[in-house]
Motif scaffolding. Structure first.
Motif, PDB file in Angstrom:
ATOM      1  N   ALA A   1     -44.674 -39.445 -33.494  1.00 15.53           N
ATOM      2  CA  ALA A   1     -43.884 -38.718 -34.568  1.00 15.53           C
ATOM      3  C   ALA A   1     -42.461 -38.757 -34.317  1.00 15.53           C
ATOM      4  N   MET A   2     -41.889 -38.513 -33.180  1.00 15.09           N
ATOM      5  CA  MET A   2     -40.606 -38.749 -32.731  1.00 15.09           C
ATOM      6  C   MET A   2     -40.052 -40.301 -32.817  1.00 15.09           C
ATOM      7  N   ARG A   3     -40.711 -41.076 -32.570  1.00 12.86           N
ATOM      8  CA  ARG A   3     -40.529 -42.542 -32.462  1.00 12.86           C
ATOM      9  C   ARG A   3     -40.401 -43.049 -34.241  1.00 12.86           C
ATOM     10  N   ASP A   4     -41.445 -42.665 -34.903  1.00 13.93           N
ATOM     11  CA  ASP A   4     -41.295 -42.942 -36.120  1.00 13.93           C
ATOM     12  C   ASP A   4     -40.099 -42.312 -37.065  1.00 13.93           C
TER      13      ASP A   4
ATOM     14  N   GLU B   1     -44.560 -36.274 -39.936  1.00 18.01           N
ATOM     15  CA  GLU B   1     -45.591 -35.327 -40.203  1.00 18.01           C
ATOM     16  C   GLU B   1     -46.996 -35.836 -40.445  1.00 18.01           C
ATOM     17  N   SER B   2     -46.986 -37.153 -40.674  1.00 18.83           N
ATOM     18  CA  SER B   2     -48.140 -37.741 -40.645  1.00 18.83           C
ATOM     19  C   SER B   2     -48.918 -37.720 -39.492  1.00 18.83           C
ATOM     20  N   ARG B   3     -48.098 -37.946 -38.445  1.00 14.88           N
ATOM     21  CA  ARG B   3     -48.817 -38.015 -37.060  1.00 14.88           C
ATOM     22  C   ARG B   3     -49.240 -36.617 -36.529  1.00 14.88           C
ATOM     23  N   TYR B   4     -48.829 -35.462 -37.268  1.00 15.23           N
ATOM     24  CA  TYR B   4     -49.138 -34.168 -36.881  1.00 15.23           C
ATOM     25  C   TYR B   4     -50.440 -33.934 -37.780  1.00 15.23           C
ATOM     26  N   ILE B   5     -50.561 -34.366 -38.890  1.00 15.36           N
ATOM     27  CA  ILE B   5     -51.777 -34.134 -39.773  1.00 15.36           C
ATOM     28  C   ILE B   5     -52.924 -34.834 -39.141  1.00 15.36           C
ATOM     29  N   SER B   6     -52.596 -35.955 -38.556  1.00 19.45           N
ATOM     30  CA  SER B   6     -54.091 -37.015 -38.072  1.00 19.45           C
ATOM     31  C   SER B   6     -54.000 -36.729 -36.804  1.00 19.45           C
ATOM     32  N   ARG B   7     -53.553 -35.752 -36.111  1.00 22.20           N
ATOM     33  CA  ARG B   7     -53.504 -35.693 -34.720  1.00 22.20           C
ATOM     34  C   ARG B   7     -55.267 -35.394 -34.163  1.00 22.20           C
ATOM     35  N   ALA B   8     -55.297 -35.669 -32.814  1.00 18.86           N
ATOM     36  CA  ALA B   8     -56.814 -35.713 -32.502  1.00 18.86           C
ATOM     37  C   ALA B   8     -57.148 -34.028 -32.032  1.00 18.86           C
ATOM     38  N   GLU B   9     -58.380 -33.813 -32.233  1.00 21.79           N
ATOM     39  CA  GLU B   9     -58.535 -32.362 -32.119  1.00 21.79           C
ATOM     40  C   GLU B   9     -58.242 -31.940 -30.694  1.00 21.79           C
ATOM     41  N   GLY B  10     -57.513 -30.634 -30.528  1.00 22.15           N
ATOM     42  CA  GLY B  10     -57.242 -30.234 -29.197  1.00 22.15           C
ATOM     43  C   GLY B  10     -55.786 -30.918 -28.892  1.00 22.15           C
ATOM     44  N   GLU B  11     -55.603 -32.001 -29.343  1.00 24.72           N
ATOM     45  CA  GLU B  11     -54.263 -32.598 -28.641  1.00 24.72           C
ATOM     46  C   GLU B  11     -53.024 -31.909 -28.701  1.00 24.72           C
TER      47      GLU B  11
ATOM     48  N   LEU C   1     -43.592 -26.062 -39.378  1.00 25.23           N
ATOM     49  CA  LEU C   1     -44.959 -26.259 -39.973  1.00 25.23           C
ATOM     50  C   LEU C   1     -46.126 -25.349 -39.201  1.00 25.23           C
ATOM     51  N   GLY C   2     -45.551 -24.558 -38.086  1.00 26.78           N
ATOM     52  CA  GLY C   2     -46.731 -23.826 -37.253  1.00 26.78           C
ATOM     53  C   GLY C   2     -47.110 -24.396 -36.232  1.00 26.78           C
ATOM     54  N   ASP C   3     -46.524 -25.655 -35.885  1.00 29.55           N
ATOM     55  CA  ASP C   3     -47.092 -26.542 -34.599  1.00 29.55           C
ATOM     56  C   ASP C   3     -46.410 -25.856 -33.322  1.00 29.55           C
ATOM     57  N   SER C   4     -47.229 -25.213 -32.434  1.00 27.95           N
ATOM     58  CA  SER C   4     -46.637 -24.228 -31.314  1.00 27.95           C
ATOM     59  C   SER C   4     -46.106 -25.334 -30.156  1.00 27.95           C
ATOM     60  N   CYS C   5     -46.850 -26.326 -30.269  1.00 30.92           N
ATOM     61  CA  CYS C   5     -46.796 -27.616 -29.218  1.00 30.92           C
ATOM     62  C   CYS C   5     -45.447 -27.901 -29.331  1.00 30.92           C
ATOM     63  N   ALA C   6     -45.001 -28.429 -30.690  1.00 31.98           N
ATOM     64  CA  ALA C   6     -43.898 -28.983 -30.878  1.00 31.98           C
ATOM     65  C   ALA C   6     -42.870 -28.005 -30.720  1.00 31.98           C
TER      66      ALA C   6
END
Length: 480
Positions: free
Chosen positions: A51-54, A65-75, A138-143
């Motif tokens: 996401a940062m690279r893009d 944002e598209s990387r966040y939407i398509s992330r693997a489960e639990g990633e 967007l609510g991404d606690s990891c980010a």
């Protein structure tokens, strides 16, 4: 001469500490660091890296944002303890630059290592960090946690480190805190910033084993504050000057209201500003640096490493008259007669005070760090009674003060640089104003953090240099 400092014992300590520093720099601490464990500490989840690279490539924080939407489960559940990015000047460090870049990519990930020829620090700030902030919104606690924990390493010389620190300052200006702290892998010639924060004075010979230790220290090291200083340069409009990259054109700045102007002011002026972290100087040392830089540009094959650079620089200084002028002509010819006046603001004072410039001084330096000219401390370590007598305080990189000292002829400078004596102490100041005008000399030579230039002067109208502390301090990781 400078203050009565403890020189004999200091020299022995300095030699011992430099040897110890060399071993530390080589990572010979006896502690084995597991590569995979280190990688877990530093490496961000894949979707955040992409996401940062893009976002940086497309110069759009929303591109990730598209990387966040398509992330693997639990990633997004795995937040590294100390996410890190590295800026590397792969052309520094001699032939080791490309190999070091590859090694760093192996120890974290390819997306977290930025070659400065491809990604500039301001692009990382405006798009990379903005991407993390957007995802956090967007609510991404990891980010969110990655943005709060991230640290930055810079593999390069003092100029590269200053470049990154300056770009990160933009975060405070925009209220985008926290500001990531910065650690250093020294690849330059002088490496005074690196020395000041105990990252070593040179690229370690055993760097392949040392780099893991360096990254480990960067992930856990304490964070210190560092003052930075803004240089404002105002000259009559139309002055033909070739300024270094560190000075940018700006709107006309207004002279301090508490400053009394002598003589006529130009109707139109050209103004430039830049920030430094180590030193600003005017006079003979800047003239030598200016000549050396031109020599190196004309004959680039001479600049093939830090040691060669230092040898050529020393030899070149002998050809510029710093050593031999007193033997052949008036010593005052190499002085600072172009400086009409120097004013300062002392500690805890808002009033400008004029400071006399000794006739024997041929270079004036306004120093922020304890390290100058590849690890020397020309201010020395004055005794408490001397400090009290002069109205000085113990020097510190975050005390809001510059140490102003003078260098006389080359012999005096040489003894100062080997720390046999201290430089000519002139003042400690929270702000400085220099007024220079042409006369016997048509040019003044100046430099800031090793970037010199020749300043043409008008015989009738003054050029002003003003130095004031930046409102925000930089954060630097200690390498101890």
């Amino acid at each position: 001469m400078g203050s009565p400092s403890t020189t004999g014992d200091t020299n022995k300590i300095a030699v011992r500490s430099s040897i110890v520093e060399s071993f530390r720099g080589c990572g010979l601490s006896g502690i084995r660091i597991d590569k995979e464990e280190l990688k877990k500490q530093l490496t961000m989840p894949q979707y955040l890296r992409y996401a940062m690279r893009d976002s940086i490539r497309l110069k759009d924080p929303a591109a990730g944002e598209s990387r966040y939407i398509s992330r693997a489960e639990g990633e997004d559940a795995a937040v590294p303890p100390c996410p890190m990015v590295v800026f590397i000047n792969s052309r520094s460090g001699g032939r080791h630059g490309p190999a070091l870049k590859e090694r760093l990519q192996q120890l974290m990930s390819e997306e977290q290592v930025f070659d400065l020829s491809d990604v500039k620090p301001h692009e990382f700030v405006r798009y990379g960090l903005s991407c993390l902030e957007m995802l956090a919104g967007l609510g991404d606690s990891c980010a969110k946690e990655t943005r709060e924990r991230i640290r930055v390493m810079v593999a390069g010389g003092d100029g590269t480190v200053g470049w990154v620190l300056g770009c990160l300052t933009e975060l405070r200006t925009l209220g985008r805190e926290p500001v990531p702290p910065v650690g250093i892998i020294p690849l330059g010639t002088g490496n005074d910033l690196s020395r000041s924060f105990r990252w070593g004075g040179s690229f370690p010979f055993l760097w392949r084993s040392a780099i893991k230790r360096t990254l480990q220290r960067a992930s856990t090291g304490p964070v210190n504050r560092l003052d930075s200083w803004r240089v404002s340069l105002s000259m009559p409009e139309g002055t033909p000057v070739n300024l270094p990259h560190c000075l940018k054109h700006t709107e006309e700045f207004t002279l301090d209201q508490g400053f009394e102007i002598e003589g006529e002011l130009p109707q139109k002026v050209a103004s430039y500003e830049g920030v430094y972290y180590n030193y600003f100087s005017i006079g003979m040392d800047a003239q030598v640096a200016y000549g050396f830089h031109h020599l190196r540009n004309e004959k680039p094959y001479l600049a093939n490493g830090p040691i060669t650079n230092k040898i050529i620089y020393s030899g070149y200084s002998c050809t510029q008259g710093w050593f031999f002028t007193p033997c052949v002509s008036d010593p005052g010819l190499r002085g600072l007669k172009n400086i009409l006046r120097m004013h300062i603001k002392r500690v805890n004072s808002s009033e400008w005070e004029q400071v006399a410039i000794p006739s024997s001084v041929r270079a004036i330096v306004a120093l922020n760090l304890h390290s100058y000219g590849s690890g020397r401390n020309p201010w020395g370590k004055p005794k408490p009674e001397y400090l009290e007598k002069k109205g000085f305080v113990e020097a510190d990189v975050a005390d809001g003060l510059l140490e102003i000292f003078g260098l006389k002829q080359g012999w005096h400078a040489s003894f100062v640089m080997v720390e046999l004596i201290s430089a000519k102490h002139m003042a400690q100041a929270s702000a400085i104003r220099l007024e220079v005008r042409g006369g016997q000399w048509k040019n003044a030579y100046m430099q800031m953090d090793g970037e010199p230039w020749k300043q043409p002067l008008s015989k009738d109208l003054s050029t002003y240099v003003e130095i004031k502390r930046e409102p925000f301090q930089s954060l630097v990781i200690s390498g101890k």
